[in-house]
Design an enzyme around this catalytic site. Structure first.
Site, PDB file in Angstrom:
ATOM      1  N   GLU A   1     -10.565  -5.387  -6.797  1.00  0.00           N
ATOM      2  CA  GLU A   1     -12.037  -5.439  -6.758  1.00  0.00           C
ATOM      3  C   GLU A   1     -12.620  -4.897  -8.062  1.00  0.00           C
ATOM      4  O   GLU A   1     -13.571  -5.447  -8.613  1.00  0.00           O
ATOM      5  CB  GLU A   1     -12.553  -4.648  -5.555  1.00  0.00           C
ATOM      6  CG  GLU A   1     -12.203  -5.328  -4.236  1.00  0.00           C
ATOM      7  CD  GLU A   1     -12.682  -4.539  -3.029  1.00  0.00           C
ATOM      8  OE1 GLU A   1     -12.160  -3.428  -2.802  1.00  0.00           O
ATOM      9  OE2 GLU A   1     -13.579  -5.022  -2.326  1.00  0.00           O
TER      10      GLU A   1
ATOM     11  N   GLU B   1      -6.377  -5.333   2.472  1.00  0.00           N
ATOM     12  CA  GLU B   1      -7.094  -4.421   3.372  1.00  0.00           C
ATOM     13  C   GLU B   1      -6.920  -4.793   4.839  1.00  0.00           C
ATOM     14  O   GLU B   1      -6.848  -3.933   5.707  1.00  0.00           O
ATOM     15  CB  GLU B   1      -8.593  -4.407   3.028  1.00  0.00           C
ATOM     16  CG  GLU B   1      -8.952  -3.637   1.759  1.00  0.00           C
ATOM     17  CD  GLU B   1      -8.870  -4.471   0.491  1.00  0.00           C
ATOM     18  OE1 GLU B   1      -8.231  -5.546   0.493  1.00  0.00           O
ATOM     19  OE2 GLU B   1      -9.446  -4.029  -0.534  1.00  0.00           O
TER      20      GLU B   1
HETATM   21  N1  3HC Z   1      -3.386   5.110  -1.266  1.00  0.00           N
HETATM   22  C1  3HC Z   1      -2.662   6.238  -1.170  1.00  0.00           C
HETATM   23  N2  3HC Z   1      -1.316   6.272  -1.284  1.00  0.00           N
HETATM   24  C2  3HC Z   1      -0.701   5.107  -1.516  1.00  0.00           C
HETATM   25  C3  3HC Z   1      -1.389   3.881  -1.620  1.00  0.00           C
HETATM   26  C4  3HC Z   1      -2.798   3.913  -1.494  1.00  0.00           C
HETATM   27  N3  3HC Z   1      -3.541   2.809  -1.609  1.00  0.00           N
HETATM   28  N4  3HC Z   1      -0.502   2.895  -1.839  1.00  0.00           N
HETATM   29  C5  3HC Z   1       0.708   3.478  -1.863  1.00  0.00           C
HETATM   30  N5  3HC Z   1       0.581   4.811  -1.666  1.00  0.00           N
HETATM   31  C6  3HC Z   1       1.654   5.816  -1.670  1.00  0.00           C
HETATM   32  C7  3HC Z   1       2.650   5.595  -0.558  1.00  0.00           C
HETATM   33  O1  3HC Z   1       2.223   6.219   0.629  1.00  0.00           O
HETATM   34  C8  3HC Z   1       3.889   6.226  -1.131  1.00  0.00           C
HETATM   35  O2  3HC Z   1       3.746   7.622  -0.991  1.00  0.00           O
HETATM   36  P1  3HC Z   1       5.029   8.536  -0.743  1.00  0.00           P
HETATM   37  O3  3HC Z   1       5.908   8.344  -1.935  1.00  0.00           O
HETATM   38  O4  3HC Z   1       4.466   9.904  -0.607  1.00  0.00           O
HETATM   39  O5  3HC Z   1       5.647   8.016   0.530  1.00  0.00           O
HETATM   40  C9  3HC Z   1       3.784   5.914  -2.623  1.00  0.00           C
HETATM   41  O6  3HC Z   1       2.407   5.617  -2.851  1.00  0.00           O
HETATM   42  C10 3HC Z   1       4.604   4.725  -3.072  1.00  0.00           C
HETATM   43  O7  3HC Z   1       4.332   3.620  -2.196  1.00  0.00           O
HETATM   44  P2  3HC Z   1       5.496   2.681  -1.648  1.00  0.00           P
HETATM   45  O8  3HC Z   1       6.621   3.522  -1.168  1.00  0.00           O
HETATM   46  O9  3HC Z   1       4.861   1.746  -0.699  1.00  0.00           O
HETATM   47  O10 3HC Z   1       5.946   1.961  -2.985  1.00  0.00           O
HETATM   48  P3  3HC Z   1       6.295   0.436  -3.241  1.00  0.00           P
HETATM   49  O11 3HC Z   1       6.575   0.326  -4.683  1.00  0.00           O
HETATM   50  O12 3HC Z   1       7.301  -0.041  -2.264  1.00  0.00           O
HETATM   51  O13 3HC Z   1       4.956  -0.392  -2.915  1.00  0.00           O
HETATM   52  C11 3HC Z   1       2.606  -0.917  -3.037  1.00  0.00           C
HETATM   53  C12 3HC Z   1       3.813  -0.198  -3.693  1.00  0.00           C
HETATM   54  C13 3HC Z   1       2.844  -2.441  -3.050  1.00  0.00           C
HETATM   55  C14 3HC Z   1       1.397  -0.580  -3.833  1.00  0.00           C
HETATM   56  C15 3HC Z   1       2.487  -0.443  -1.565  1.00  0.00           C
HETATM   57  O14 3HC Z   1       2.478   0.967  -1.542  1.00  0.00           O
HETATM   58  C16 3HC Z   1       1.210  -0.895  -0.897  1.00  0.00           C
HETATM   59  O15 3HC Z   1       1.160  -2.000  -0.386  1.00  0.00           O
HETATM   60  N6  3HC Z   1       0.187  -0.014  -0.870  1.00  0.00           N
HETATM   61  C17 3HC Z   1      -1.034  -0.266  -0.130  1.00  0.00           C
HETATM   62  C18 3HC Z   1      -1.943  -1.187  -0.901  1.00  0.00           C
HETATM   63  C19 3HC Z   1      -3.238  -1.379  -0.141  1.00  0.00           C
HETATM   64  O16 3HC Z   1      -3.246  -1.577   1.053  1.00  0.00           O
HETATM   65  N7  3HC Z   1      -4.344  -1.336  -0.874  1.00  0.00           N
HETATM   66  C20 3HC Z   1      -5.635  -1.489  -0.259  1.00  0.00           C
HETATM   67  C21 3HC Z   1      -6.150  -0.148   0.104  1.00  0.00           C
HETATM   68  S1  3HC Z   1      -7.667  -0.234   1.004  1.00  0.00           S
HETATM   69  C22 3HC Z   1      -8.833  -0.523  -0.148  1.00  0.00           C
HETATM   70  O17 3HC Z   1      -8.541  -0.707  -1.291  1.00  0.00           O
HETATM   71  C23 3HC Z   1     -10.223  -0.501   0.364  1.00  0.00           C
HETATM   72  C24 3HC Z   1     -11.188  -1.070  -0.638  1.00  0.00           C
HETATM   73  O18 3HC Z   1     -11.408  -2.429  -0.358  1.00  0.00           O
HETATM   74  C25 3HC Z   1     -12.498  -0.362  -0.563  1.00  0.00           C
END
Ligand code: 3HC
Length: 697
Positions: A105, A125
């Site tokens: 975004e 999301e």
């Molecule tokens: N916020 C906080 N922590 C996050 C995070 C996030 N968005 N994304 C990942 N993390 C943390 C994980 O919990 C993990 O923490 P840990 O080591 O303490 O367990 C660490 O980062 C590493 O994550 P992964 O183990 O999942 O690492 P990968 O390399 O396998 O994957 C990733 C990376 C593809 C970025 C995956 O973590 C992921 O899909 N994250 C979520 C992405 C997401 O859903 N983003 C949207 C958020 S909502 C939003 O943006 C709202 C907006 O529209 C207003």
């Protein structure tokens, strides 16, 4: 200056750099740092254009999910994005890793987007029960049109850099993988070519085509099937539709209202719990993080049936050679042919190339000889659930396998300690319980025996990750975590039918709750003979296992889908369960024989009895230390048995319902239908007395 966002300049390019490991999530410090940096860039007279770039393994992967449960802090993400979009100097953003959610975004609030070839973009999301809440639903359709925006936002799936280019989401894909250099070169190009500030909010072209289309209704109809019980996917469609109906600012307001509604929904809480729990299961509290892990280069699998074949595929899929052992040539040939057929089906669906099929098949070496297992690093036994056979196999493995090889059993119920006792190396013996179909289901229930070494536990958890499964480490008991709870639910479901419910009524309550299939449809799939054999074994061992109408089905050869008749009947080649009057008659007859007078049972009672019995058992499992944390049980059920992720798993669901209410129900059922399964777990009683939840353990 912010510690996580810095501003510097190279030539005429002002560089805003984010460094907030591990994924540069948009926590408060990052948001305020970005706001400050963009203001600095505006005020920097030497800067003609600005570049936004991230350090570390990825561009911003979204909002900081950990902040969802905390009070909101300024500046908000939409305010930060507005400041970027309003910049009077062109802002170029360079994407690498995964630009997700709020990260994408923000990138769409910049004026030009360049991505590394390996980068991925997405708005995931919806997978957290949300919708993009910082302009994503309004800006994305302006770049790629209604269809693609709806696909991305309602599925949460990622696009590769080249797909993003094709759909106008990025403007260029780089040649090299040096993100800083490529971003800088692109920004310099913007300056030399005099590219203007180009704001996505002003791009109207793609909106014209969507205005009169029925694409929104089409999506709602498909979602009725695909996401029937979910809340946020429908709100995603409403928000994207607003981009086509309302001016930009009003569209943003609509998006915010819908976003807040999702934020408040219990589904969001369940999905966020599932997200973090999936990551937390890998961190086993009593297994030090620096525990050495054994090198697994070759794997042996015993048993080329459906299970063994599926397990073999997991390893071949990630390039690990497998030696597949069977007792008879015919069974071995059948197993190999089944694996090939599975791969070829994937190729037909376009998921694999024919070369990949051959590469994977070449990694699977069929054998009839135990000596072929002499140099494997891990053996997984996947034969019949029969202790005597398993013991024979393990003492044989003890003779042929090299020292240090891990000896694992795929048993779903039997004691790992008893199996281990037949070897001279119980510290190398462990359970690795895969779920059927083993090449598809994401759960790997790793079972530690009493003597299993830490190194072996750490290795099987690492293997889970390597073969792209979610590994949960549990203790040894009958059925471990998953099947122990399932058997309780199964027995209760049978009892509900004894009492007067129909199998289809029980199944409907469970599917309405969100399970992909009901208890009886599931046992038809797994095979009714399996449960029957287990009950018979227990009866032989002297346990008091009352007769059930399901025993009668098995005795009539109604084993489920494989015989086209079980609790339901099935048309040839179809998996659709059809209620069968013959089974209704059999149940009536059973009740008569047992002197049971059927009563009407309402759906609420079915739901409570099926779920509360699991939660009570889950509490006992926690108390005995079989599962270390409630979240281990939740993940086991979400990934092994299709518990709806949006309800967060059984123990999270129980916490949300209120443990007092659950305990009341359990006491009520203990007094009425009775039975050991309804004896309230002391842990549950203690939590209720202390006003605590499972999550607080
Ligand atoms: N916020 C906080 N922590 C996050 C995070 C996030 N968005 N994304 C990942 N993390 C943390 C994980 O919990 C993990 O923490 P840990 O080591 O303490 O367990 C660490 O980062 C590493 O994550 P992964 O183990 O999942 O690492 P990968 O390399 O396998 O994957 C990733 C990376 C593809 C970025 C995956 O973590 C992921 O899909 N994250 C979520 C992405 C997401 O859903 N983003 C949207 C958020 S909502 C939003 O943006 C709202 C907006 O529209 C207003």
């Amino acid at each position: 200056m912010s510690e996580v966002v810095s501003y510097s300049r190279k030539g005429q390019v002002g560089i805003i750099s984010v460094n907030y490991p591990p994924v540069n999530a948009l926590g408060q410090a990052v948001r305020s740092g970005l706001l400050e940096a963009v203001k600095q860039g505006q005020a920097d007279d030497e800067a003609e254009a600005l570049l936004l770039v991230c350090e570390g393994r990825t561009f911003i992967a979204g909002a900081d999910i950990r902040e969802f449960s905390k009070p909101r802090q300024e500046p908000s993400l939409p305010d930060v994005i507005e400041a970027f979009e309003n910049s009077t100097k062109p802002i170029i953003v360079a994407l690498h890793g995964t630009a997700l959610g709020g990260g994408l975004e923000l990138a769409m609030g910049c004026h030009y987007r360049v991505a590394l070839p390996s980068a991925k973009v997405g708005l995931p999301e919806v997978k957290l029960g949300l919708l993009p809440g910082a302009g994503g639903t309004q800006r994305l359709p302006r770049l790629c049109g209604a269809q693609k925006a709806l696909e991305m936002i309602t599925s949460g799936d990622f696009l590769s850099a080249s797909e993003a280019l094709e759909h106008g989401i990025v403007d260029a894909v780089t040649e090299s993988s040096d993100i800083a250099a490529e971003g800088l070169a692109y920004a310099e190009q913007a300056i030399t070519k005099g590219w203007p500030v180009r704001r996505v909010r002003d791009l109207e072209g793609k909106l014209e085509t969507g205005r009169d289309s029925d694409v929104f209704e089409q999506f709602r109809t498909t979602l009725q099937q695909r996401a029937r019980n979910l809340f946020s996917p429908f709100k995603c469609v409403d928000a994207v539709e607003a981009a086509f109906q309302l001016p930009f600012e009003e569209g943003l307001k609509r998006e915010r209202e819908l976003f807040l509604a999702c934020m408040e929904s219990p589904q969001r809480a369940g999905l966020v719990h599932a997200f973090f729990s999936e990551r937390d299961v890998a961190k086993v509290p009593d297994l030090p993080t620096d525990t050495p892990v054994r090198d697994i280069q070759r794997v042996g699998i015993i048993g080329a049936g459906t299970m063994g074949g599926g397990i073999a595929m997991n390893f071949a899929n990630v390039g690990i050679p497998v030696c597949l052992l069977e007792a008879q040539q015919e069974a071995l040939d059948r197993g190999i042919a089944m694996i090939r057929q599975n791969y070829e089906n994937s190729a037909r669906k376009g998921r694999l190339t024919t070369t990949q099929v051959e590469e994977r098949m070449a990694l699977i070496e069929p054998t009839l000889s135990y000596s072929a297992l002499a140099d494997v690093d891990l053996v997984i036994e996947a034969v019949f659930e029969d202790m005597a056979i398993k013991k024979q196999i393990f003492s044989r493995l003890d003779e042929v396998c090299k020292p240090g090889a891990i000896l694992a059993s795929n048993t779903s119920t039997l004691s790992i300690d008893e199996i281990a006792s037949t070897t001279r190396r119980p510290e190398d013996v462990v359970g690795m319980h895969f779920f059927s179909p083993a090449n598809v289901m994401k759960l790997l229930e790793n079972v530690r025996g009493e003597k299993t070494s830490d190194e072996v536990k750490a290795t099987v958890m690492a293997i889970a990750k390597r073969i792209k499964k979610v590994g949960v480490l549990v203790g040894n008991c009958y059925g471990f975590v998953g099947n122990r709870m399932l058997h309780r639910r199964g027995a209760e479901a049978i009892q509900l039918v004894n009492d007067g419910a129909t199998p289809q009524q029980v199944d409907k309550v469970l599917t309405d709750f969100g399970f992909p299939m009901g208890q009886f449809a599931m046992s038809d799939l797994a095979g009714i003979d399996v449960g029957y054999r287990i009950r018979q074994e227990r009866r032989k061992a002297g346990e008091e296992v009352p007769p059930t109408w399901m025993d009668k089905l098995a005795e009539q050869g109604r084993f489920g889908q494989k015989t086209q008749a079980g609790t339901y009947r099935y048309k040839e080649g179809s998996r659709k369960p059809i209620p069968d009057p013959e089974v209704e008659a059999l149940i009536r007859q059973f009740r008569e024989e047992q002197g049971i007078t059927a009563r009407a049972i309402d759906d609420q009672e079915i739901l409570e009895r099926c779920l509360y019995v699991m939660i009570n058992e889950g509490a006992k499992i926690l108390e005995e230390g079989i599962a270390t944390r409630a979240l281990d049980i939740d993940i086991t059920w979400i990934y092994g048995y299709g518990f709806p992720a949006y309800r967060g798993g059984p123990m999270f669901w129980a916490d949300q319902q209120g443990l007092e209410q659950i305990l009341d129900g359990i006491r009520r059922f203990h007094a009425q239908p009775g039975g050991e399964q309804w004896r309230p777990a002391p842990l549950l009683e203690r939590l209720v007395a202390e006003g605590k939840r499972f999550a607080e353990l």
